[in-house]
Design a protein around this motif. Sequence first.
Motif, PDB file in Angstrom:
ATOM      1  N   GLY A 101      37.435  47.913  44.317  1.00  0.00           N
ATOM      2  CA  GLY A 101      37.876  47.417  43.007  1.00  0.00           C
ATOM      3  C   GLY A 101      38.336  48.548  42.102  1.00  0.00           C
ATOM      4  O   GLY A 101      39.330  48.417  41.370  1.00  0.00           O
ATOM      5  N   ARG A 102      37.650  49.685  42.135  1.00  0.00           N
ATOM      6  CA  ARG A 102      38.059  50.853  41.331  1.00  0.00           C
ATOM      7  C   ARG A 102      39.434  51.352  41.763  1.00  0.00           C
ATOM      8  O   ARG A 102      40.261  51.717  40.925  1.00  0.00           O
ATOM      9  CB  ARG A 102      37.028  51.979  41.457  1.00  0.00           C
ATOM     10  N   VAL A 103      39.684  51.371  43.071  1.00  0.00           N
ATOM     11  CA  VAL A 103      41.000  51.798  43.564  1.00  0.00           C
ATOM     12  C   VAL A 103      42.069  50.803  43.112  1.00  0.00           C
ATOM     13  O   VAL A 103      43.156  51.200  42.669  1.00  0.00           O
ATOM     14  CB  VAL A 103      40.996  51.964  45.101  1.00  0.00           C
ATOM     15  N   ARG A 104      41.764  49.511  43.203  1.00  0.00           N
ATOM     16  CA  ARG A 104      42.737  48.494  42.764  1.00  0.00           C
ATOM     17  C   ARG A 104      43.044  48.642  41.277  1.00  0.00           C
ATOM     18  O   ARG A 104      44.184  48.464  40.849  1.00  0.00           O
ATOM     19  CB  ARG A 104      42.229  47.085  43.057  1.00  0.00           C
ATOM     20  N   LEU A 105      42.047  49.002  40.476  1.00  0.00           N
ATOM     21  CA  LEU A 105      42.255  49.229  39.054  1.00  0.00           C
ATOM     22  C   LEU A 105      43.168  50.442  38.851  1.00  0.00           C
ATOM     23  O   LEU A 105      44.075  50.411  38.016  1.00  0.00           O
ATOM     24  CB  LEU A 105      40.910  49.430  38.360  1.00  0.00           C
ATOM     25  N   THR A 106      42.963  51.477  39.657  1.00  0.00           N
ATOM     26  CA  THR A 106      43.808  52.672  39.588  1.00  0.00           C
ATOM     27  C   THR A 106      45.246  52.336  39.981  1.00  0.00           C
ATOM     28  O   THR A 106      46.192  52.922  39.449  1.00  0.00           O
ATOM     29  CB  THR A 106      43.259  53.772  40.518  1.00  0.00           C
ATOM     30  N   ASN A 158      46.736  49.816  39.156  1.00  0.00           N
ATOM     31  CA  ASN A 158      47.210  48.917  38.111  1.00  0.00           C
ATOM     32  C   ASN A 158      47.240  47.460  38.593  1.00  0.00           C
ATOM     33  O   ASN A 158      48.189  46.724  38.343  1.00  0.00           O
ATOM     34  CB  ASN A 158      48.589  49.357  37.572  1.00  0.00           C
ATOM     35  N   ASN A 159      46.167  47.081  39.277  1.00  0.00           N
ATOM     36  CA  ASN A 159      46.007  45.709  39.735  1.00  0.00           C
ATOM     37  C   ASN A 159      44.651  45.190  39.224  1.00  0.00           C
ATOM     38  O   ASN A 159      43.704  45.023  39.991  1.00  0.00           O
ATOM     39  CB  ASN A 159      46.079  45.641  41.270  1.00  0.00           C
ATOM     40  N   PRO A 160      44.562  44.954  37.893  1.00  0.00           N
ATOM     41  CA  PRO A 160      43.272  44.570  37.316  1.00  0.00           C
ATOM     42  C   PRO A 160      42.763  43.201  37.781  1.00  0.00           C
ATOM     43  O   PRO A 160      41.558  42.980  37.824  1.00  0.00           O
ATOM     44  CB  PRO A 160      43.518  44.590  35.816  1.00  0.00           C
ATOM     45  N   ALA A 161      43.653  42.306  38.162  1.00  0.00           N
ATOM     46  CA  ALA A 161      43.202  40.987  38.627  1.00  0.00           C
ATOM     47  C   ALA A 161      42.414  41.129  39.932  1.00  0.00           C
ATOM     48  O   ALA A 161      41.347  40.510  40.098  1.00  0.00           O
ATOM     49  CB  ALA A 161      44.390  40.052  38.815  1.00  0.00           C
ATOM     50  N   ALA A 201      38.383  40.473  40.672  1.00  0.00           N
ATOM     51  CA  ALA A 201      37.899  39.636  41.776  1.00  0.00           C
ATOM     52  C   ALA A 201      36.910  40.412  42.652  1.00  0.00           C
ATOM     53  O   ALA A 201      35.892  39.857  43.085  1.00  0.00           O
ATOM     54  CB  ALA A 201      39.077  39.140  42.611  1.00  0.00           C
ATOM     55  N   MET A 202      37.175  41.671  42.877  1.00  0.00           N
ATOM     56  CA  MET A 202      36.275  42.476  43.705  1.00  0.00           C
ATOM     57  C   MET A 202      34.973  42.779  42.980  1.00  0.00           C
ATOM     58  O   MET A 202      33.905  42.813  43.601  1.00  0.00           O
ATOM     59  CB  MET A 202      36.976  43.741  44.164  1.00  0.00           C
ATOM     60  N   GLY A 203      35.055  42.962  41.672  1.00  0.00           N
ATOM     61  CA  GLY A 203      33.831  43.134  40.892  1.00  0.00           C
ATOM     62  C   GLY A 203      32.967  41.889  40.939  1.00  0.00           C
ATOM     63  O   GLY A 203      31.743  41.965  41.067  1.00  0.00           O
ATOM     64  N   ARG A 204      33.586  40.732  40.863  1.00  0.00           N
ATOM     65  CA  ARG A 204      32.828  39.477  40.914  1.00  0.00           C
ATOM     66  C   ARG A 204      32.256  39.219  42.311  1.00  0.00           C
ATOM     67  O   ARG A 204      31.145  38.698  42.451  1.00  0.00           O
ATOM     68  CB  ARG A 204      33.688  38.319  40.430  1.00  0.00           C
ATOM     69  N   LYS A 205      33.000  39.606  43.337  1.00  0.00           N
ATOM     70  CA  LYS A 205      32.478  39.497  44.708  1.00  0.00           C
ATOM     71  C   LYS A 205      31.255  40.404  44.846  1.00  0.00           C
ATOM     72  O   LYS A 205      30.223  40.000  45.400  1.00  0.00           O
ATOM     73  CB  LYS A 205      33.571  39.887  45.710  1.00  0.00           C
ATOM     74  N   ALA A 206      31.362  41.638  44.344  1.00  0.00           N
ATOM     75  CA  ALA A 206      30.233  42.569  44.398  1.00  0.00           C
ATOM     76  C   ALA A 206      29.036  42.006  43.644  1.00  0.00           C
ATOM     77  O   ALA A 206      27.892  42.132  44.089  1.00  0.00           O
ATOM     78  CB  ALA A 206      30.639  43.925  43.827  1.00  0.00           C
ATOM     79  N   LEU A 207      29.302  41.373  42.523  1.00  0.00           N
ATOM     80  CA  LEU A 207      28.228  40.799  41.711  1.00  0.00           C
ATOM     81  C   LEU A 207      27.464  39.731  42.494  1.00  0.00           C
ATOM     82  O   LEU A 207      26.234  39.677  42.445  1.00  0.00           O
ATOM     83  CB  LEU A 207      28.820  40.213  40.434  1.00  0.00           C
ATOM     84  N   THR A 208      28.165  38.898  43.234  1.00  0.00           N
ATOM     85  CA  THR A 208      27.485  37.857  44.021  1.00  0.00           C
ATOM     86  C   THR A 208      26.672  38.462  45.157  1.00  0.00           C
ATOM     87  O   THR A 208      25.632  37.925  45.514  1.00  0.00           O
ATOM     88  CB  THR A 208      28.475  36.821  44.594  1.00  0.00           C
ATOM     89  N   LEU A 209      27.145  39.563  45.715  1.00  0.00           N
ATOM     90  CA  LEU A 209      26.430  40.199  46.823  1.00  0.00           C
ATOM     91  C   LEU A 209      25.247  41.042  46.348  1.00  0.00           C
ATOM     92  O   LEU A 209      24.342  41.322  47.123  1.00  0.00           O
ATOM     93  CB  LEU A 209      27.380  41.081  47.635  1.00  0.00           C
ATOM     94  N   SER A 261      38.356  45.898  34.149  1.00  0.00           N
ATOM     95  CA  SER A 261      39.512  45.085  34.554  1.00  0.00           C
ATOM     96  C   SER A 261      39.916  44.129  33.442  1.00  0.00           C
ATOM     97  O   SER A 261      41.108  43.888  33.226  1.00  0.00           O
ATOM     98  CB  SER A 261      39.217  44.328  35.849  1.00  0.00           C
ATOM     99  N   LEU A 262      38.953  43.589  32.711  1.00  0.00           N
ATOM    100  CA  LEU A 262      39.267  42.702  31.580  1.00  0.00           C
ATOM    101  C   LEU A 262      39.966  43.482  30.464  1.00  0.00           C
ATOM    102  O   LEU A 262      40.928  42.995  29.868  1.00  0.00           O
ATOM    103  CB  LEU A 262      37.988  42.047  31.053  1.00  0.00           C
ATOM    104  N   ARG A 263      39.488  44.686  30.202  1.00  0.00           N
ATOM    105  CA  ARG A 263      40.105  45.526  29.175  1.00  0.00           C
ATOM    106  C   ARG A 263      41.539  45.875  29.557  1.00  0.00           C
ATOM    107  O   ARG A 263      42.433  45.866  28.706  1.00  0.00           O
ATOM    108  CB  ARG A 263      39.274  46.809  28.996  1.00  0.00           C
ATOM    109  N   ALA A 264      41.770  46.126  30.847  1.00  0.00           N
ATOM    110  CA  ALA A 264      43.116  46.464  31.310  1.00  0.00           C
ATOM    111  C   ALA A 264      44.074  45.291  31.130  1.00  0.00           C
ATOM    112  O   ALA A 264      45.284  45.488  31.014  1.00  0.00           O
ATOM    113  CB  ALA A 264      43.083  46.887  32.782  1.00  0.00           C
ATOM    114  N   ARG A 265      43.546  44.078  31.075  1.00  0.00           N
ATOM    115  CA  ARG A 265      44.380  42.887  30.863  1.00  0.00           C
ATOM    116  C   ARG A 265      44.388  42.459  29.400  1.00  0.00           C
ATOM    117  O   ARG A 265      44.936  41.410  29.075  1.00  0.00           O
ATOM    118  CB  ARG A 265      43.893  41.748  31.754  1.00  0.00           C
TER     119      ARG A 265
END
Length: 182
Positions: free
Chosen positions: A119-124, A126-129, A133-141, A159-163
């Motif tokens: 998720g951090r790489v995806r944020l880098t 510039n893919n905050p969506a 999603a990866m942060g929320r997947k991690a949260l469930t796990l 990711s929310l701040r980036a959007r």
Amino acid sequence: MHIRSLLPALVASVSLSACALTRAPPPPPAPPLTGGTAAGAAQPSQPGAQPPAPAGPQPPEQPAAPSAPKQFHLGPAASALVTQAHQQAAGGDTAQAAATLERALRIEPENPLVWIELGRVRLTENNPAQADAMGRKALTLASGDASAQSSAWHLIADSLRARGNNGEAADADRRAASLSPH
């Protein structure tokens, strides 16, 4: 004698024979117990049979010890791949870093730490969506691991701040802070 007079007797005899043939044979008697052991208990005579459980009071079961909070760690292979991905991302090759982290996910798909890294790489990238999603997947796990949950909430907040969702990002930051051990 007349055949007609014998016919009912013959039918009855055949019917009884057929019933005897279709009935299952009675079960064999249970094997006798042989003499006692040094303790005086009887043992089954069949080889491989388990002795009966001792009669009398049994000790009470011990209560389960309270489990320590869960904490996720990376295995050696996933850890090496995450280190490699950090180097790739630091060199500006985020696409290769993402591919390396996806390999780590194939090794440890249920580890929230790998999902957070990707998720951090995806944020880098510039893919905050996708980062969200990866942060929320991690949260469930990450159930049971407050540190991993906190990291997942931080990723979600970023990711929310980036959007431009600053209010929701602040809520996510508060959730992360509430889970943080400090």
